[in-house]
Design a protein around this motif. Structure first.
Motif, PDB file in Angstrom:
ATOM      1  N   ILE A  99       0.943  -1.055   0.215  1.00 59.18           N
ATOM      2  CA  ILE A  99       0.017  -0.008  -0.077  1.00 59.18           C
ATOM      3  C   ILE A  99       0.989   1.269  -0.046  1.00 59.18           C
ATOM      4  O   ILE A  99       0.516   2.449   0.458  1.00 59.18           O
ATOM      5  N   HIS A 155      -5.401  -8.020   5.783  1.00 54.37           N
ATOM      6  CA  HIS A 155      -6.020  -8.700   4.669  1.00 54.37           C
ATOM      7  C   HIS A 155      -7.432  -9.588   5.566  1.00 54.37           C
ATOM      8  O   HIS A 155      -7.266 -10.264   6.353  1.00 54.37           O
ATOM      9  N   CYS A 174     -11.655   0.253   3.794  1.00 55.30           N
ATOM     10  CA  CYS A 174     -11.204  -0.655   2.824  1.00 55.30           C
ATOM     11  C   CYS A 174     -10.886   0.008   1.334  1.00 55.30           C
ATOM     12  O   CYS A 174     -11.459   0.737   0.776  1.00 55.30           O
ATOM     13  N   VAL A 175      -9.551  -0.298   0.925  1.00 55.08           N
ATOM     14  CA  VAL A 175      -8.673   0.334  -0.063  1.00 55.08           C
ATOM     15  C   VAL A 175      -8.806  -0.586  -1.305  1.00 55.08           C
ATOM     16  O   VAL A 175      -8.442   0.051  -2.493  1.00 55.08           O
ATOM     17  N   ARG A 176      -8.856  -1.741  -1.281  1.00 59.41           N
ATOM     18  CA  ARG A 176      -8.758  -2.428  -2.380  1.00 59.41           C
ATOM     19  C   ARG A 176      -9.067  -4.145  -2.478  1.00 59.41           C
ATOM     20  O   ARG A 176      -9.350  -4.451  -1.065  1.00 59.41           O
ATOM     21  N   ARG A 177      -9.486  -4.724  -3.382  1.00 62.08           N
ATOM     22  CA  ARG A 177     -10.221  -5.833  -3.567  1.00 62.08           C
ATOM     23  C   ARG A 177      -8.926  -6.485  -4.286  1.00 62.08           C
ATOM     24  O   ARG A 177      -8.625  -6.330  -5.554  1.00 62.08           O
ATOM     25  N   LEU A 178      -8.387  -7.946  -3.804  1.00 67.07           N
ATOM     26  CA  LEU A 178      -7.482  -8.504  -4.479  1.00 67.07           C
ATOM     27  C   LEU A 178      -7.783 -10.005  -4.906  1.00 67.07           C
ATOM     28  O   LEU A 178      -8.271 -10.776  -4.033  1.00 67.07           O
ATOM     29  N   TYR A 192     -10.034  -8.789   0.743  1.00 63.78           N
ATOM     30  CA  TYR A 192     -10.270  -7.133   0.818  1.00 63.78           C
ATOM     31  C   TYR A 192      -9.063  -6.634   1.789  1.00 63.78           C
ATOM     32  O   TYR A 192      -8.602  -7.392   2.778  1.00 63.78           O
ATOM     33  N   SER A 206      -7.842   7.165  -2.194  1.00 63.14           N
ATOM     34  CA  SER A 206      -8.270   5.758  -2.274  1.00 63.14           C
ATOM     35  C   SER A 206      -8.999   5.500  -3.766  1.00 63.14           C
ATOM     36  O   SER A 206      -9.513   6.395  -4.035  1.00 63.14           O
ATOM     37  N   PRO A 207      -8.990   4.433  -4.241  1.00 61.78           N
ATOM     38  CA  PRO A 207      -9.738   4.186  -5.311  1.00 61.78           C
ATOM     39  C   PRO A 207     -11.427   4.571  -5.010  1.00 61.78           C
ATOM     40  O   PRO A 207     -11.875   4.914  -6.283  1.00 61.78           O
TER      41      PRO A 207
END
Length: 267
Positions: A99, A155, A174-178, A192, A206-207
């Protein structure tokens, strides 16, 4: 498996409890070598991911991992120091983390760090008593006490809704989904990534913030275009209005309102 496995918060750590018959007296302390066997057993019971012995040795000996144990001091028969919950974490350099693009760096602070939560679990009979939340608070408090630390992150598997709700209630972002982050029994599962910023650190954008920004920009653009079209239509209508002797003409009330909303002065 890598030296430090991917962090995992098991679904079972957040499920409905079988509440203890007595009122528990939950306390928190560092994990020590005498906890090794119990720590290994709880990990096997809670998580579908298997951890190597090196990981547990690092935890109980305070190597590269920091940890907190939850114990119930009210338990009888010599079990008052037995683990009923735990959290393990490690330090990572912020610029080398996954990150790094979300961190605002302060060059005056030198090498900035993050705390990454590796595992978090609570045994069945002590769930829904706030133990997991208290363990996370211990990590946040510890990270906040270190001036160069910028945040705590972790995560969580995408279908672990109770854990996701917990992190959101605790102001994690929550900044990202992998996609396919976890490989469990030959099957891939999404994850997440949640972050809790400390010591004044904030994500530049953030996105999700970016999406909201774009939507607001598009919405404001549509309003500007609509306003200009309205102005042009009314200008055309005003061309047919003639005044005698160069006197001012009073416009109809509706026209005044439209011109005022477009930033025009009217009399």
């Amino acid at each position: 498996m890598s030296r430090f496995p991917r962090g995992f918060v098991g679904d079972s750590s957040m499920e409905e409890p079988e509440t203890p018959l007595r009122r528990p007296s939950i306390c928190f302390r560092p994990i020590n070598p005498s906890d090794l066997e119990r720590l290994e057993q709880i990990h096997r019971d809670l998580f579908p991911i298997r951890y190597e012995s090196e990981f547990f040795q690092n935890v109980v000996n305070g190597g590269d991992i920091v940890s907190w144990a939850a114990v119930d001091r009210s338990r009888p028969d010599g079990h008052s120091e037995e683990l009923i919950g735990f959290v393990t974490a490690k330090f990572v350099l912020a610029k080398e983390s996954e990150i790094s693009d979300l961190i605002r760096y302060d060059s005056s602070k030198g090498e900035e760090t993050l705390v990454y939560i590796l595992t978090l679990g609570v045994v069945e009979t002590y769930r829904k008593l706030g133990v997991a939340k208290s363990l996370i608070k211990e990590v946040i408090k510890y990270a906040s006490s270190i001036p160069v630390c910028r945040g705590v992150y972790l995560h969580v598997i995408a279908h672990n809704n109770p854990a996701i709700r917990l992190y959101k209630r605790m102001s994690f972002r929550c900044v990202r989904r992998l996609h396919g982050f976890y490989l469990i029994n030959g099957q891939h599962f999404d994850s997440y990534l949640f972050v809790y910023f400390v010591n004044g650190s904030r994500s530049p954008c953030s996105p999700l913030d970016l999406v909201v920004l774009v939507l607001n920009y598009v919405r404001s653009g549509i309003k500007v275009v609509a306003s200009k079209l309205t102005m042009k239509q009314e200008e055309k209508g005003l061309k047919g209005v003639k005044c005698k002797d160069n006197m001012r003409c009073l416009l109809p009330t509706q026209t005044k309102r439209n011109l005022a909303s477009s930033g025009y002065d009217y009399v």
